[in-house]
Design a protein around this motif. Structure first.
Motif, mmCIF file in Angstrom:
data_model
loop_
_atom_site.group_PDB
_atom_site.id
_atom_site.type_symbol
_atom_site.label_atom_id
_atom_site.label_comp_id
_atom_site.label_asym_id
_atom_site.label_seq_id
_atom_site.Cartn_x
_atom_site.Cartn_y
_atom_site.Cartn_z
ATOM 1 N N ASN A 58 0.852 -1.209 0.000
ATOM 2 C CA ASN A 58 0.000 0.000 0.000
ATOM 3 C C ASN A 58 0.879 1.246 0.000
ATOM 4 O O ASN A 58 1.000 1.942 1.012
ATOM 5 N N PRO A 59 1.525 1.503 -1.115
ATOM 6 C CA PRO A 59 2.507 2.602 -1.121
ATOM 7 C C PRO A 59 1.837 3.971 -0.978
ATOM 8 O O PRO A 59 0.679 4.156 -1.336
ATOM 9 N N GLN A 60 2.588 4.926 -0.441
ATOM 10 C CA GLN A 60 2.120 6.310 -0.417
ATOM 11 C C GLN A 60 3.296 7.218 -0.760
ATOM 12 O O GLN A 60 4.447 6.790 -0.822
ATOM 13 N N ILE A 61 2.997 8.466 -0.995
ATOM 14 C CA ILE A 61 4.031 9.486 -1.267
ATOM 15 C C ILE A 61 4.044 10.388 -0.045
ATOM 16 O O ILE A 61 2.978 10.728 0.481
ATOM 17 N N GLU A 62 5.244 10.748 0.409
ATOM 18 C CA GLU A 62 5.311 11.625 1.584
ATOM 19 C C GLU A 62 6.037 12.915 1.237
ATOM 20 O O GLU A 62 7.064 12.909 0.547
ATOM 21 N N VAL A 63 5.479 14.030 1.711
ATOM 22 C CA VAL A 63 6.138 15.334 1.558
ATOM 23 C C VAL A 63 6.514 15.803 2.957
ATOM 24 O O VAL A 63 5.660 15.810 3.862
ATOM 25 N N LYS A 64 7.798 16.144 3.164
ATOM 26 C CA LYS A 64 8.270 16.549 4.494
ATOM 27 C C LYS A 64 9.051 17.852 4.393
ATOM 28 O O LYS A 64 9.839 18.035 3.455
ATOM 29 N N ILE A 65 8.850 18.719 5.381
ATOM 30 C CA ILE A 65 9.630 19.968 5.440
ATOM 31 C C ILE A 65 10.599 19.860 6.613
ATOM 32 O O ILE A 65 10.226 19.466 7.719
ATOM 33 N N ASP A 66 11.876 20.201 6.348
ATOM 34 C CA ASP A 66 12.862 20.346 7.422
ATOM 35 C C ASP A 66 13.285 21.814 7.389
ATOM 36 O O ASP A 66 14.211 22.192 6.673
ATOM 37 N N ASP A 76 8.876 8.599 -2.333
ATOM 38 C CA ASP A 76 7.883 7.649 -2.853
ATOM 39 C C ASP A 76 8.341 6.216 -2.595
ATOM 40 O O ASP A 76 9.495 5.985 -2.213
ATOM 41 N N GLN A 77 7.432 5.273 -2.815
ATOM 42 C CA GLN A 77 7.743 3.847 -2.648
ATOM 43 C C GLN A 77 7.502 3.135 -3.980
ATOM 44 O O GLN A 77 6.974 2.036 -4.032
ATOM 45 N N GLY A 78 7.920 3.822 -5.058
ATOM 46 C CA GLY A 78 7.693 3.312 -6.403
ATOM 47 C C GLY A 78 8.826 2.434 -6.907
ATOM 48 O O GLY A 78 9.519 1.799 -6.111
ATOM 49 N N VAL A 79 9.020 2.404 -8.237
ATOM 50 C CA VAL A 79 9.996 1.468 -8.836
ATOM 51 C C VAL A 79 11.442 1.775 -8.456
ATOM 52 O O VAL A 79 12.277 0.884 -8.435
ATOM 53 N N GLY A 80 11.728 3.060 -8.144
ATOM 54 C CA GLY A 80 13.112 3.414 -7.857
ATOM 55 C C GLY A 80 13.994 3.311 -9.095
ATOM 56 O O GLY A 80 13.522 2.952 -10.187
ATOM 57 N N MET A 81 15.307 3.646 -8.920
ATOM 58 C CA MET A 81 16.246 3.586 -10.060
ATOM 59 C C MET A 81 17.571 2.965 -9.626
ATOM 60 O O MET A 81 17.976 3.102 -8.471
ATOM 61 N N THR A 82 18.200 2.306 -10.564
ATOM 62 C CA THR A 82 19.577 1.849 -10.355
ATOM 63 C C THR A 82 20.496 3.010 -10.722
ATOM 64 O O THR A 82 20.056 3.991 -11.337
ATOM 65 N N ALA A 83 21.786 2.903 -10.377
ATOM 66 C CA ALA A 83 22.761 3.958 -10.731
ATOM 67 C C ALA A 83 22.775 4.167 -12.249
ATOM 68 O O ALA A 83 22.844 5.295 -12.746
ATOM 69 N N GLU A 84 22.680 3.061 -12.972
ATOM 70 C CA GLU A 84 22.690 3.138 -14.445
ATOM 71 C C GLU A 84 21.470 3.931 -14.948
ATOM 72 O O GLU A 84 21.566 4.739 -15.870
ATOM 73 N N GLU A 85 20.311 3.691 -14.324
ATOM 74 C CA GLU A 85 19.077 4.392 -14.733
ATOM 75 C C GLU A 85 19.138 5.872 -14.375
ATOM 76 O O GLU A 85 18.655 6.724 -15.114
ATOM 77 N N VAL A 86 19.760 6.193 -13.237
ATOM 78 C CA VAL A 86 19.937 7.614 -12.869
ATOM 79 C C VAL A 86 20.767 8.294 -13.951
ATOM 80 O O VAL A 86 20.413 9.378 -14.431
ATOM 81 N N GLU A 87 21.842 7.637 -14.341
ATOM 82 C CA GLU A 87 22.724 8.188 -15.392
ATOM 83 C C GLU A 87 21.931 8.441 -16.672
ATOM 84 O O GLU A 87 22.032 9.496 -17.300
ATOM 85 N N LYS A 88 21.090 7.452 -17.000
ATOM 86 C CA LYS A 88 20.334 7.543 -18.268
ATOM 87 C C LYS A 88 19.206 8.577 -18.183
ATOM 88 O O LYS A 88 19.102 9.478 -19.008
ATOM 89 N N TYR A 89 18.340 8.456 -17.167
ATOM 90 C CA TYR A 89 17.122 9.282 -17.146
ATOM 91 C C TYR A 89 17.366 10.695 -16.620
ATOM 92 O O TYR A 89 16.743 11.648 -17.057
ATOM 93 N N ILE A 90 18.267 10.816 -15.649
ATOM 94 C CA ILE A 90 18.478 12.142 -15.047
ATOM 95 C C ILE A 90 19.547 12.928 -15.815
ATOM 96 O O ILE A 90 19.357 14.097 -16.137
ATOM 97 N N ASN A 91 20.679 12.273 -16.125
ATOM 98 C CA ASN A 91 21.778 13.024 -16.743
ATOM 99 C C ASN A 91 21.642 13.179 -18.253
ATOM 100 O O ASN A 91 22.142 14.151 -18.812
#
Length: 628
Positions: A58-66, A76-91
């Motif tokens: 039962n995943p949820q998304i949390e927003v927190k202020i510090d 989030d508690q979704g699929v997440g990314m591997t280091a390789e996927e971060v390189e591909k999708y973010i960079n």
């Protein structure tokens, strides 16, 4: 740990993103929560087809202020990314979008509505943050990754000890954006953009009462417990099938959409289509006023439960922008300019579908409970009349439910009206004349004259009635509309049997000259008419064409400005068979003739509300003198 440069040719792209998107920088939160939702729904899909070993739960998304550390977290508690996927999708991928964006829009100024269209959603974070971190663990069995970037093309990527699946985005809020560390501001944005997102969104906690056991003493106070504060409703009414919902569900959803609205909606229309495009939604007819301007921007547009805008022009036909409710379609681009939307083929199809659906619903409401529909007519007519004017397809369908009320409170469809009046209200040229009033009190004497002949008089009082009757006259065969005060009733519906005048031609000429000496020609055009001897001696009317043109001009369209600038000229119909008119002609002294003419004219003006100011004062004084 890896360090590197994002492969991008524009030096220091972040200040440019910030500059170009600055005008709408609050949408960063919508974009990041949309990404978190997509990641969660993607996991749900992979789990359902057996391509993920990770349990969906039962995943949820949390927003927190510090606030002390000046950080905002989106977890989030979704699929997440591997280091390789971060390189591909973010960079790589996101930044090719960023370059394309800058290339295309760097000369266009602040067109903030483009961001998601170019895959820039994640990088909107840099509009409010001086540094962004991603800590992410893939649903695959691989180490977690920690990506950091400080708003230059340089980044670091290292392993992380995160053990739970999903991603955490940490925004180090910039000095000029500290408003986004305020609980009230974040709460406001979550409610604006994410109120109906499909995954529960947690923002802090709240205290709630624990239900007391049945055997608790009467004076027992309920205990409180702390629970997650879920700010959204992941399953709003429009995502369900109409068969799952009762009338009360629709009403409570209306209250959820418009908490400050105290009046109940009159009725709702549930939209649900999956071909040739996807669209769901619920539209509500609120109680309308005759003001065409104040109603708009109440329909909320969503894409997959993500709020986009409440400016739905171009998607919803203009006459329906006065309604309220929600439209959700994955086929509407989330972030594009208004002109792009209006030219989009899918959007045009959506607009005509909504028109058809609304017309069909109105027809079924009319057929299933006509009495109730008639009661609501005054509250909905402005939308229907506006639709008949502006959308040809709606006009064609409206014959089945558009109503024409009479001054006596009867309601007819066009066909019923036609059949009711054609025997009596067809003139000598075989044209059907439909009589109407716009103000029952002001036009009372004219209405009574028409009713004395056995004619029906409609009550058409909306601000666009001149446009509407013009449209009906050009669309229906051999009919014309005439307002009851447009002329003497015998002239409005001319029959063969004309009344013979008691005056000879010579007497008529003499009367005409007498009247024109006293009556100001710049205000009145005198017409001598032979009417029944008991009809009023003097009747003031306003020519239908001139009045209609002026009215149409006031509500937009309908001719050049020449009509607006023309002085108010009225017709003065003088009944040559009236006893008083005969007396005016036969009175010996000029002074008495003038007094009778002036008094008769003022009485006619008084009946039309045209006697004001000094002239009214003089009339009252003169009338008292006559009584004495």
């Amino acid at each position: 740990m890896t360090k590197g440069n994002i492969n991008v040719s524009v030096e220091n792209i972040f200040p440019l993103i910030k500059k170009f998107l600055y005008s709408d920088h609050e949408i960063f939160l919508r974009e990041l929560i949309s990404n978190a939702t997509d990641a969660t729904l993607k996991l749900k899909h992979l789990a359902s087809i057996g391509e993920s070993k990770s349990e969906y739960g039962n995943p949820q998304i949390e927003v927190k202020i510090d606030k002390d550390a000046k950080k905002l977290h989106i977890i989030d508690q979704g699929v997440g990314m591997t280091a390789e996927e971060v390189e591909k999708y973010i960079n790589q991928i996101a930044f090719s979008g960023a370059e394309e964006f800058l290339d295309k829009y760097k000369d266009a100024g602040k067109d903030a509505g483009i961001i998601g269209h170019f895959g820039l959603g994640f990088y909107s974070a840099f509009m409010v943050a001086e540094k962004v971190e991603i800590i992410t663990k893939s649903h695959k069995d691989e180490p977690a990754a920690h990506w950091t970037c400080d708003g230059s093309p340089e980044f670091t990527l290292e392993t992380s000890d995160k053990t739970e699946r999903g991603s955490e985005i940490i925004l180090h809020i910039a000095e000029d954006s500290t408003e986004f560390l305020e609980e009230g501001r974040i709460s406001e944005l979550l409610l604006k953009y994410n109120k109906f997102m499909p995954i529960p969104i947690k923002f802090g906690t709240k205290e709630v009462n624990v239900a007391l056991p049945e055997d608790a003493p009467e004076d027992a106070k309920p205990e409180k417990t702390t629970v997650d504060n879920i700010i959204n409703n992941p399953n709003p009414a429009w995502t369900k099938q109409p068969t799952e919902l009762e009338d009360e569900n629709y009403k409570s959803f209306y209250r959820e959409l418009y908490p400050a609205q105290f009046e109940e909606p009159l009725f709702h229309i549930h939209l649900n289509v999956d071909y040739p495009f996807n669209l769901t939604g619920i539209l509500y007819f609120p109680k309308m006023t005759n003001d065409l301007n104040i109603q708009k921007d109440k329909i909320q547009l969503y894409q997959n439960q993500v709020y986009v805008t409440d400016n739905v022009e171009g998607i919803v036909p203009e006459f329906l922008t006065m309604l309220r409710g929600v439209i959700d379609s994955p086929d509407i681009p989330l972030n594009v300019s208004r002109s792009y939307l209006q030219a989009d083929g899918a959007v045009k199809k959506i607009s005509s579908y909504i028109t058809r659906k609304v017309a069909d619903k109105l027809k079924s409401l009319f057929n299933s409970n006509r009495e109730d529909f008639e009661k609501k007519w005054d509250d909905i007519k402005i939308v229907i009349e506006y639709g008949m004017l502006s959308e040809e397809k709606f006009f064609e369908k409206a014959d089945a439910f558009a109503l024409y009320p009479t001054v006596d409170g009867q309601y007819y469809t066009y066909e019923e009206l036609f059949n009711k009046i054609k025997a009596k209200q067809t003139d000598k040229d075989d044209k059907l004349v439909i009589l109407y009033a716009s103000d029952v009190d002001a036009q009372h004497s004219y209405i009574e004259s028409a009713k004395a002949k056995g004619y029906e008089v409609l009550l058409l009082d909306s601000p666009i009635v001149s446009h509407l009757v013009q449209k009906l006259e050009t669309s229906k065969e051999n009919i014309s509309f005439a307002r009851v005060d447009g002329d003497h009733i015998d002239n409005l519906i001319k029959k063969e049997d004309t009344t013979i005048s008691k005056l000879s031609e010579e007497e008529k000429t003499k009367l005409d000259e007498l009247l024109k000496e006293v009556i100001p020609s710049e205000k009145f055009m005198v017409q001598l008419e032979a009417m029944d001897s008991d009809a009023s001696p003097f009747i003031i009317t306003q020519p239908e064409f001139m009045r209609r043109m002026k009215e149409m001009q006031q509500t937009g369209g309908g001719g050049m400005n020449m009509f607006g600038n023309m002085p108010e000229i009225h017709n003065l119909i003088v009944n040559t068979n009236s006893e008083l008119v005969g007396e005016i002609l036969n009175t010996k002294t000029k002074k008495k003739q003038e007094r009778l003419i002036t008094q008769s004219l003022d009485l006619a003006r008084l009946s039309q509300g045209l006697l004001k100011g000094e002239e009214l004062t003089n009339f009252i004084k003169r009338s008292y003198d006559m009584i004495k």
